[in-house]
Each structure stands twice: as C-alpha cells, then as structure tokens.
Design a protein around this motif. Structure first.
Motif, PDB file in Angstrom:
ATOM      1  N   ASP A   1       3.852  11.727  -2.855  1.00 32.66           N
ATOM      2  CA  ASP A   1       2.686  12.013  -2.009  1.00 32.66           C
ATOM      3  C   ASP A   1       3.121  12.688  -0.719  1.00 32.66           C
ATOM      4  O   ASP A   1       2.423  13.535  -0.177  1.00 32.66           O
ATOM      5  CB  ASP A   1       1.955  10.701  -1.671  1.00 32.66           C
ATOM      6  CG  ASP A   1       1.499   9.996  -2.940  1.00 32.66           C
ATOM      7  OD1 ASP A   1       0.735  10.610  -3.700  1.00 32.66           O
ATOM      8  OD2 ASP A   1       1.946   8.851  -3.191  1.00 32.66           O
TER       9      ASP A   1
ATOM     10  N   LYS B   1      10.514   7.362 -10.725  1.00 35.23           N
ATOM     11  CA  LYS B   1       9.261   7.131 -11.467  1.00 35.23           C
ATOM     12  C   LYS B   1       8.879   5.652 -11.444  1.00 35.23           C
ATOM     13  O   LYS B   1       7.708   5.304 -11.479  1.00 35.23           O
ATOM     14  CB  LYS B   1       9.391   7.621 -12.901  1.00 35.23           C
ATOM     15  CG  LYS B   1       9.259   9.131 -12.960  1.00 35.23           C
ATOM     16  CD  LYS B   1       8.845   9.672 -14.294  1.00 35.23           C
ATOM     17  CE  LYS B   1       8.655  11.179 -14.178  1.00 35.23           C
ATOM     18  NZ  LYS B   1       9.402  11.975 -15.103  1.00 35.23           N
TER      19      LYS B   1
ATOM     20  N   THR C   1       0.830  -1.207   0.000  1.00 33.89           N
ATOM     21  CA  THR C   1       0.000   0.000   0.000  1.00 33.89           C
ATOM     22  C   THR C   1       0.861   1.253   0.000  1.00 33.89           C
ATOM     23  O   THR C   1       0.354   2.358  -0.141  1.00 33.89           O
ATOM     24  CB  THR C   1      -0.924  -0.001   1.233  1.00 33.89           C
ATOM     25  OG1 THR C   1      -0.143  -0.356   2.381  1.00 33.89           O
ATOM     26  CG2 THR C   1      -2.048  -1.004   1.077  1.00 33.89           C
TER      27      THR C   1
ATOM     28  N   GLN D   1       6.651   4.884  -8.544  1.00 28.63           N
ATOM     29  CA  GLN D   1       5.369   5.576  -8.422  1.00 28.63           C
ATOM     30  C   GLN D   1       4.262   4.728  -9.019  1.00 28.63           C
ATOM     31  O   GLN D   1       4.432   4.124 -10.076  1.00 28.63           O
ATOM     32  CB  GLN D   1       5.434   6.922  -9.145  1.00 28.63           C
ATOM     33  CG  GLN D   1       4.367   7.882  -8.684  1.00 28.63           C
ATOM     34  CD  GLN D   1       4.523   9.244  -9.332  1.00 28.63           C
ATOM     35  OE1 GLN D   1       4.917   9.338 -10.497  1.00 28.63           O
ATOM     36  NE2 GLN D   1       4.223  10.293  -8.602  1.00 28.63           N
ATOM     37  N   ASN D   2       3.136   4.708  -8.334  1.00 31.19           N
ATOM     38  CA  ASN D   2       1.988   3.929  -8.769  1.00 31.19           C
ATOM     39  C   ASN D   2       0.786   4.518  -8.042  1.00 31.19           C
ATOM     40  O   ASN D   2       0.820   4.664  -6.820  1.00 31.19           O
ATOM     41  CB  ASN D   2       2.232   2.459  -8.349  1.00 31.19           C
ATOM     42  CG  ASN D   2       1.080   1.564  -8.706  1.00 31.19           C
ATOM     43  OD1 ASN D   2      -0.077   1.968  -8.652  1.00 31.19           O
ATOM     44  ND2 ASN D   2       1.400   0.337  -9.043  1.00 31.19           N
ATOM     45  N   LYS D   3      -0.234   4.843  -8.786  1.00 24.76           N
ATOM     46  CA  LYS D   3      -1.382   5.556  -8.201  1.00 24.76           C
ATOM     47  C   LYS D   3      -2.063   4.789  -7.061  1.00 24.76           C
ATOM     48  O   LYS D   3      -2.747   5.357  -6.242  1.00 24.76           O
ATOM     49  CB  LYS D   3      -2.425   5.831  -9.300  1.00 24.76           C
ATOM     50  CG  LYS D   3      -1.976   6.835 -10.347  1.00 24.76           C
ATOM     51  CD  LYS D   3      -3.002   7.926 -10.566  1.00 24.76           C
ATOM     52  CE  LYS D   3      -2.532   9.108 -11.384  1.00 24.76           C
ATOM     53  NZ  LYS D   3      -1.115   9.349 -11.480  1.00 24.76           N
ATOM     54  N   ARG D   4      -1.861   3.472  -7.025  1.00 22.82           N
ATOM     55  CA  ARG D   4      -2.566   2.676  -6.015  1.00 22.82           C
ATOM     56  C   ARG D   4      -1.870   2.678  -4.654  1.00 22.82           C
ATOM     57  O   ARG D   4      -2.386   2.136  -3.692  1.00 22.82           O
ATOM     58  CB  ARG D   4      -2.722   1.223  -6.505  1.00 22.82           C
ATOM     59  CG  ARG D   4      -3.911   1.068  -7.465  1.00 22.82           C
ATOM     60  CD  ARG D   4      -3.978  -0.316  -8.039  1.00 22.82           C
ATOM     61  NE  ARG D   4      -2.873  -0.536  -8.969  1.00 22.82           N
ATOM     62  CZ  ARG D   4      -1.958  -1.488  -8.830  1.00 22.82           C
ATOM     63  NH1 ARG D   4      -1.994  -2.320  -7.833  1.00 22.82           N
ATOM     64  NH2 ARG D   4      -0.990  -1.622  -9.723  1.00 22.82           N
ATOM     65  N   ARG D   5      -0.676   3.232  -4.565  1.00 21.82           N
ATOM     66  CA  ARG D   5      -0.001   3.216  -3.264  1.00 21.82           C
ATOM     67  C   ARG D   5       0.692   4.557  -2.986  1.00 21.82           C
ATOM     68  O   ARG D   5       0.950   5.334  -3.906  1.00 21.82           O
ATOM     69  CB  ARG D   5       1.014   2.074  -3.204  1.00 21.82           C
ATOM     70  CG  ARG D   5       2.015   2.132  -4.298  1.00 21.82           C
ATOM     71  CD  ARG D   5       3.060   1.028  -4.227  1.00 21.82           C
ATOM     72  NE  ARG D   5       3.994   1.205  -5.309  1.00 21.82           N
ATOM     73  CZ  ARG D   5       4.208   0.337  -6.282  1.00 21.82           C
ATOM     74  NH1 ARG D   5       3.569  -0.802  -6.316  1.00 21.82           N
ATOM     75  NH2 ARG D   5       5.069   0.605  -7.238  1.00 21.82           N
ATOM     76  N   TRP D   6       0.972   4.794  -1.714  1.00 24.08           N
ATOM     77  CA  TRP D   6       1.670   6.013  -1.319  1.00 24.08           C
ATOM     78  C   TRP D   6       3.138   5.930  -1.747  1.00 24.08           C
ATOM     79  O   TRP D   6       3.759   4.885  -1.602  1.00 24.08           O
ATOM     80  CB  TRP D   6       1.672   6.140   0.213  1.00 24.08           C
ATOM     81  CG  TRP D   6       0.345   6.414   0.833  1.00 24.08           C
ATOM     82  CD1 TRP D   6      -0.549   5.494   1.301  1.00 24.08           C
ATOM     83  CD2 TRP D   6      -0.222   7.702   1.088  1.00 24.08           C
ATOM     84  NE1 TRP D   6      -1.637   6.132   1.836  1.00 24.08           N
ATOM     85  CE2 TRP D   6      -1.458   7.493   1.721  1.00 24.08           C
ATOM     86  CE3 TRP D   6       0.190   9.014   0.855  1.00 24.08           C
ATOM     87  CZ2 TRP D   6      -2.286   8.538   2.111  1.00 24.08           C
ATOM     88  CZ3 TRP D   6      -0.625  10.056   1.245  1.00 24.08           C
ATOM     89  CH2 TRP D   6      -1.850   9.819   1.855  1.00 24.08           C
TER      90      TRP D   6
END
Ligand SMILES: Cc1ncc(COP(=O)(O)O)c(C=O)c1O
Length: 359
Positions: free
Chosen positions: A209, A173, A155, A176-181
């Motif tokens: 984030d 980069k 997460t 980075q993944n929109k589904r986790r912090w």
C-alpha cells in the motif's frame, strides 16, 4: 552551568567506559570503491552506494539548496521532475523528502492515528520506530520474520524490503491482508532488486500500500521518497511535520537523484548480482553461510566483531563492525555491502583477507 557541564562529561565517560562511544572517521573517496583513511588507501565494503552511482554522480550536483520548506519558497521544478519520474517508475503518487529518516517520521506519524494498532517487525530501522513513537497509534513489536505474530486487531504492518543489518528479505505475501495497511520500507532494495529495481516487494510480485525508498543509497544522491495513495500524499504535504517544517530536499540533490534513477539500469543490477554471487560463493568455500541472497552480507561473530573489523582494516578493507545497541548483544557482526563497482579482484582479495583474519 558547571554542574550541567559535569553531567555531560559524566555521560560521555559512561559511554566511553562501556565501549559504546561512536566516533566519526573522515574518509576521502578516491574512486567508486576506494578511499583514503588515516593516510592509507583502503578498499571500501561499507557504503550503501550499491550501484557505484555516488562516485559517478559527483558532477551532477548542480543547483542550490531549497532555501526553505517546500511549502514556503523551497518548491522547485527539480522536485516535481523527480516526483514525476518516481511516479512513472512506481505507478503511484510520490512525495520526496530530504532524507529517509524524515520520510519515515512523517509517514508513520501521519498515516497512523489514535486507535490504530501497528505491527512492526523487531528489526525495523530506527526511523520507523521513532515515527511510530511520534504517532498516537499503539505499536506492537513482532519477532523478526514471524507473520503469525501479527495481532489480529492490527490495522497495519510495517516491514522492510531488505533488512539493512541482516541482509534478508521477509516472505512479504504472508504479511499482506486486505484489512490492514502494508507499508514496506525498501531503503536498501530500491535500485538494486526486483523488476526495474522497484524493490523486494516487486521481486516477490507484490505491490504494498505504501513504499518508502531512499535516493541516497543505490541511487547515489540524497533524499528519499514515499509512494502512496493520492489522499495520503495530500495529508503528508499538510500534516507531515518532518516534511512541512524542514528545508526542502536540496535542488542539487534532486537533480543528481534524477540522473541516478536513470542510470540505475538492468545492466548495473546484473553486475551487482554477479558480485554478490562471487562473494557469497567464496564465503561458502570458507564454510561461512550468511543469511539472505542479496548485496548486504552479515557475518555474525559476537564479541570478537570489533577486533575482526580492525584486523580487516589493517589488511586494507573497510568493513564496519556493527554492535549493540544497533544489533542485540551477542549478535555483533561484520556487515559487508557489495557494489556493482567492486571488481572481482577486490572481492577475491577481500575473501583472502577474511580467511586470514577469521581462521
Ligand atoms: C530501512 C531504512 N529506512 C530509512 C533509512 C534512513 O534513510 P536516510 O539515510 O535517507 O535518512 C535507513 C538508513 O539507513 C534505513 O536503513
């Protein structure tokens, strides 16, 4: 009592016989990059004062200690002015802490809850590790620089912008993944790297984030900050135990940090970059190619590290030898930290000494 004291004595003796006892060495700064150590003038290549601001800011320390937690009677205009300055610079809510260690303890233990799976780079700083241990989340340590090892169910992922012992940046980069912090500790990068000195993530055109930064390294003062969503800031103020239950950042430090941030300008970053280029090019001429491209320059020498550090000290250069358990066995190294305040002549003299000591 006697038996308990004896146990302490034995533990100290164990450390000493393993060669792992740490010692404090009083250093008396005599200039931005010079100091007196054991009665001798030395050239300092071991400080995190990357922009030479700590020396300059010594007259900016005005004001008192905070006297209590910020939540009791220790909240000051200086804290709010500093947070406003950071919010303007990083375009997000900011909360300041008395130290980066405390910032990471509060952040990790507040942001992550039971049920979270947090991927943490193997070389992350002790304060990140300890913060994650305090949280109820599951910590999965992933090999340094290997985003493919991030577990699918994680997460969050926590990394550093510029690694303090390896001097490298990760390719952020890929983390980075929109589904986790994505949490990036930019302790050694803020002030020095990226547009407006906002750190390695900004240099790589990425906005994490959550960003952690320190005020006691390139900004030359003391303390630290977290840039995060507004809701997380509110939670940190209410639930971050190392924010709530500690005396607030000293007002004097907050004022000095404000001046430090203002003076950490493009010209200083350029100067630092030119020192780094000169030193790294000089090392390449000596056949040494340390990782990274920035102002932290490690030379991995293994078991001969401490002898090399001592030999450099005899030549008048204070460069720390980093050994286990800070780095793993066999990876012992000299860690050079460059500053915009070093002169070309100091760097050239250091290179000559390295050549002599390591030949
Ligand atoms: C990556 C990282 N985070 C946090 C800290 C702690 O910061 P501070 O010295 O302000 O406690 C350090 C200290 O060196 C660090 O390297």
């Amino acid at each position: 009592m006697r038996a308990r004291f004896k146990r302490l004595e034995e533990r100290v003796a164990e450390l000493q016989s393993a060669g792992l006892a740490r010692t404090l060495r009083p250093l008396f700064p005599t200039g931005p990059t010079t100091a007196e150590l054991d009665g001798r003038e030395i050239q300092v290549f071991s400080s995190n004062d990357y922009l030479g601001l700590a020396w300059e800011l010594r007259s900016s320390w005005r004001g008192r200690g905070a006297g209590s937690s910020r939540l009791i009677a220790g909240d000051r205009n200086a804290h709010h002015a500093l947070e406003e300055k950071l919010e303007e610079l990083f375009c997000g809510p900011a909360l300041v802490f008395p130290s980066g260690y405390q910032a990471n303890l509060a952040l990790m233990s507040t942001l992550f809850e039971a049920g979270d799976v947090v991927a943490s780079d193997a070389l992350n700083h002790a304060s990140i590790i300890d913060g994650l241990r305090l949280s109820k989340a599951e910590r999965r340590v992933i090999p340094h620089g290997d985003p493919s090892a991030i577990p699918k169910d994680s997460t969050a992922v926590v990394v550093e912008g510029l690694y303090s012992m390896d001097g490298d940046q990760l390719s952020l980069k890929e983390y980075q993944n929109k589904r986790r912090w994505l949490v990036v500790d930019e302790a050694h990068a803020v002030g020095c790297i990226g547009p407006k000195g906002r750190g390695a993530s900004y240099e790589q055109e990425l906005v994490p984030d959550v960003v952690v930064g320190t005020l006691g390294k390139a900004y030359g003062a003391a303390g630290a900050f977290v840039i995060c969503p507004w809701e997380l800031k509110q939670l940190l103020i209410s639930k971050g135990r190392s924010f709530v239950y500690t005396t607030g950042l000293a007002e004097a430090a907050a004022r000095a940090a404000l001046v430090g941030i203002e003076r950490a300008d493009h010209a200083r970053r350029e100067l630092l970059a030119s020192r780094v280029r000169r030193f790294r090019a000089g090392l390449a001429d000596l056949g040494r190619f340390p990782p990274g491209k920035d102002h932290i320059v490690p030379l991995v020498l293994g078991p001969s590290t401490m002898a090399a550090a001592q030999a450099l000290l005899e030549e008048g250069f204070f460069v720390p030898g980093i050994r286990a358990p800070t780095v793993s066995k066999g990876q012992e190294r000299l860690r050079f930290s460059l500053s915009a305040a070093h002169s070309d002549a100091q760097i050239d003299a250091l290179l000559t000494a390295i050549d002599k000591v390591l030949r």
